[in-house]
Design a protein around this motif. Structure first.
Motif, PDB file in Angstrom:
ATOM      1  N   SER A 206      -8.427  17.203  21.309  1.00  0.00           N
ATOM      2  CA  SER A 206      -8.962  16.807  20.005  1.00  0.00           C
ATOM      3  C   SER A 206      -7.886  16.953  18.940  1.00  0.00           C
ATOM      4  O   SER A 206      -7.062  17.865  18.997  1.00  0.00           O
ATOM      5  CB  SER A 206     -10.161  17.693  19.620  1.00  0.00           C
ATOM      6  N   PRO A 207      -7.906  16.071  17.944  1.00  0.00           N
ATOM      7  CA  PRO A 207      -7.088  16.320  16.747  1.00  0.00           C
ATOM      8  C   PRO A 207      -7.723  17.439  15.939  1.00  0.00           C
ATOM      9  O   PRO A 207      -8.908  17.746  16.102  1.00  0.00           O
ATOM     10  CB  PRO A 207      -7.151  14.984  16.006  1.00  0.00           C
ATOM     11  N   VAL A 208      -6.936  18.052  15.071  1.00  0.00           N
ATOM     12  CA  VAL A 208      -7.463  19.074  14.167  1.00  0.00           C
ATOM     13  C   VAL A 208      -8.012  18.384  12.923  1.00  0.00           C
ATOM     14  O   VAL A 208      -7.280  17.701  12.211  1.00  0.00           O
ATOM     15  CB  VAL A 208      -6.364  20.075  13.755  1.00  0.00           C
ATOM     16  N   HIS A 209      -9.298  18.553  12.677  1.00  0.00           N
ATOM     17  CA  HIS A 209      -9.931  18.025  11.474  1.00  0.00           C
ATOM     18  C   HIS A 209     -10.510  19.191  10.682  1.00  0.00           C
ATOM     19  O   HIS A 209     -11.490  19.809  11.098  1.00  0.00           O
ATOM     20  CB  HIS A 209     -11.037  17.027  11.831  1.00  0.00           C
ATOM     21  N   TYR A 210      -9.873  19.521   9.580  1.00  0.00           N
ATOM     22  CA  TYR A 210     -10.331  20.625   8.732  1.00  0.00           C
ATOM     23  C   TYR A 210     -10.511  21.910   9.546  1.00  0.00           C
ATOM     24  O   TYR A 210     -11.559  22.556   9.512  1.00  0.00           O
ATOM     25  CB  TYR A 210     -11.628  20.243   8.000  1.00  0.00           C
ATOM     26  N   ALA A 211      -9.467  22.244  10.312  1.00  0.00           N
ATOM     27  CA  ALA A 211      -9.425  23.480  11.106  1.00  0.00           C
ATOM     28  C   ALA A 211     -10.499  23.529  12.175  1.00  0.00           C
ATOM     29  O   ALA A 211     -10.890  24.606  12.631  1.00  0.00           O
ATOM     30  CB  ALA A 211      -9.507  24.714  10.203  1.00  0.00           C
ATOM     31  N   ASN A 212     -10.957  22.373  12.605  1.00  0.00           N
ATOM     32  CA  ASN A 212     -11.956  22.335  13.664  1.00  0.00           C
ATOM     33  C   ASN A 212     -11.778  21.064  14.477  1.00  0.00           C
ATOM     34  O   ASN A 212     -10.882  20.264  14.227  1.00  0.00           O
ATOM     35  CB  ASN A 212     -13.367  22.412  13.075  1.00  0.00           C
ATOM     36  N   VAL A 213     -12.647  20.889  15.470  1.00  0.00           N
ATOM     37  CA  VAL A 213     -12.583  19.715  16.326  1.00  0.00           C
ATOM     38  C   VAL A 213     -13.043  18.476  15.560  1.00  0.00           C
ATOM     39  O   VAL A 213     -13.681  18.574  14.502  1.00  0.00           O
ATOM     40  CB  VAL A 213     -13.460  19.899  17.586  1.00  0.00           C
TER      41      VAL A 213
ATOM     42  N   VAL B 272      -3.999  18.638  18.557  1.00  0.00           N
ATOM     43  CA  VAL B 272      -2.890  18.064  17.791  1.00  0.00           C
ATOM     44  C   VAL B 272      -3.183  18.248  16.307  1.00  0.00           C
ATOM     45  O   VAL B 272      -4.247  17.851  15.824  1.00  0.00           O
ATOM     46  CB  VAL B 272      -2.708  16.562  18.091  1.00  0.00           C
ATOM     47  N   GLY B 273      -2.240  18.877  15.595  1.00  0.00           N
ATOM     48  CA  GLY B 273      -2.405  19.106  14.171  1.00  0.00           C
ATOM     49  C   GLY B 273      -1.310  18.450  13.356  1.00  0.00           C
ATOM     50  O   GLY B 273      -0.267  18.058  13.893  1.00  0.00           O
ATOM     51  N   ALA B 274      -1.539  18.360  12.061  1.00  0.00           N
ATOM     52  CA  ALA B 274      -0.571  17.725  11.165  1.00  0.00           C
ATOM     53  C   ALA B 274       0.514  18.690  10.713  1.00  0.00           C
ATOM     54  O   ALA B 274       1.403  18.311   9.960  1.00  0.00           O
ATOM     55  CB  ALA B 274      -1.281  17.149   9.947  1.00  0.00           C
TER      56      ALA B 274
ATOM     57  N   GLY C 224      -1.194  24.234  12.211  1.00  0.00           N
ATOM     58  CA  GLY C 224      -2.190  23.507  11.432  1.00  0.00           C
ATOM     59  C   GLY C 224      -3.608  23.658  11.916  1.00  0.00           C
ATOM     60  O   GLY C 224      -4.439  22.779  11.659  1.00  0.00           O
ATOM     61  N   GLY C 225      -3.899  24.743  12.630  1.00  0.00           N
ATOM     62  CA  GLY C 225      -5.265  24.957  13.107  1.00  0.00           C
ATOM     63  C   GLY C 225      -5.475  24.636  14.571  1.00  0.00           C
ATOM     64  O   GLY C 225      -6.612  24.608  15.046  1.00  0.00           O
ATOM     65  N   GLN C 226      -4.392  24.392  15.304  1.00  0.00           N
ATOM     66  CA  GLN C 226      -4.525  24.019  16.706  1.00  0.00           C
ATOM     67  C   GLN C 226      -5.275  25.070  17.528  1.00  0.00           C
ATOM     68  O   GLN C 226      -6.112  24.735  18.373  1.00  0.00           O
ATOM     69  CB  GLN C 226      -3.147  23.746  17.333  1.00  0.00           C
TER      70      GLN C 226
END
Length: 236
Positions: free
Chosen positions: A123-130, A161-163, A167-169
């Motif tokens: 999953s990408p990191v969206h606002y420190a979550n899945v 994957v984080g930005a 980045g919260g990974q």
């Protein structure tokens, strides 16, 4: 090497993976004698809403490393949920809204293969979550498999994957693995030399993770580690 399956092919035929992968991965050649066991299947699910981007790229790295452990004994499959409809209503016991298509049963059929040795969720990191799509997938996975613990004893891993480099990974990895532990799955990290929680990659902003040497190494280590353990378990 490409593992992508078009949406039409994915939904058209229940046995799409065996047909498609025969051309992608090549056929296995067995020595004469007793029939060889069927390859172990390692399935990776990309829950990014962006098809073919960094989450899928990272999972391909994982799968390449997994298959390299024993190409004649391991089959790999990448399922991308981008563009599919994964409604959450069935997980809540609610009827589907009128006109809403449900593509999850086709995804579930891939995971339900008796040859499944490991499931890897990215999953990408969206606002420190899945991602929202990842949460929908996790909820539907529970609805389809957890009642009878059909995934109990299977191996599981996670990729994020984080930005940013940090980045919260790890939040995402823990969110995914906690959910999979509810199925009695055995969680596998990236193993040596770091021995951490899974694959953590950095998208520096150009949708290219290839320059993230540390992240690529975690993905490779995850694939190698989970394949080695899956082979050991199949021989036990």
């Amino acid at each position: 090497m490409s593992y992508n399956v078009s949406r039409r092919d994915f939904l058209r035929t229940a046995g799409w993976s065996s047909v498609t992968l025969s051309g992608v991965l090549g056929s296995s050649v067995w020595a004469e004698g007793p029939a060889a066991p069927a390859p172990i299947k390692i399935v990776a699910v990309s829950t990014s809403p962006r098809k073919g981007k960094t989450t899928a790229q990272g999972l391909r790295i994982v799968l390449d490393a997994a298959r390299a452990v024993a190409p004649d004994k391991i089959e790999v499959v990448l399922v991308e949920l981008a563009g599919l409809s994964i409604p959450v209503e069935p997980a809540l016991g609610l009827p589907l809204p009128d006109g809403v298509k449900d593509d999850f049963p086709a995804v579930a059929e891939v995971i339900a293969d008796p040859r499944l040795g490991a499931l890897i969720v990215g999953s990408p990191v969206h606002y420190a979550n899945v991602s929202t799509l990842c949460k929908a997938f996790i909820d539907r996975l529970g609805q389809a498999f957890r009642k009878e613990f059909k995934l109990s004893g299977k191996l599981a891993g996670a990729l994020a994957v984080g930005a940013a480099r940090n980045g919260g990974q790890e939040y995402v990895l823990h969110s995914i693995t906690r959910a999979l532990m509810c199925h009695e799955m055995a969680i596998v990290g990236d193993g040596r030399p770091t021995g951490h929680f899974g694959a953590t990659l950095w998208n520096s902003g150009n949708d290219d993770i290839s320059t993230d040497e540390f992240g690529v190494k975690t993905a490779q280590d995850l694939g190698r580690h989970i394949a080695q353990l899956a082979l050991k378990m199949s021989q036990a």
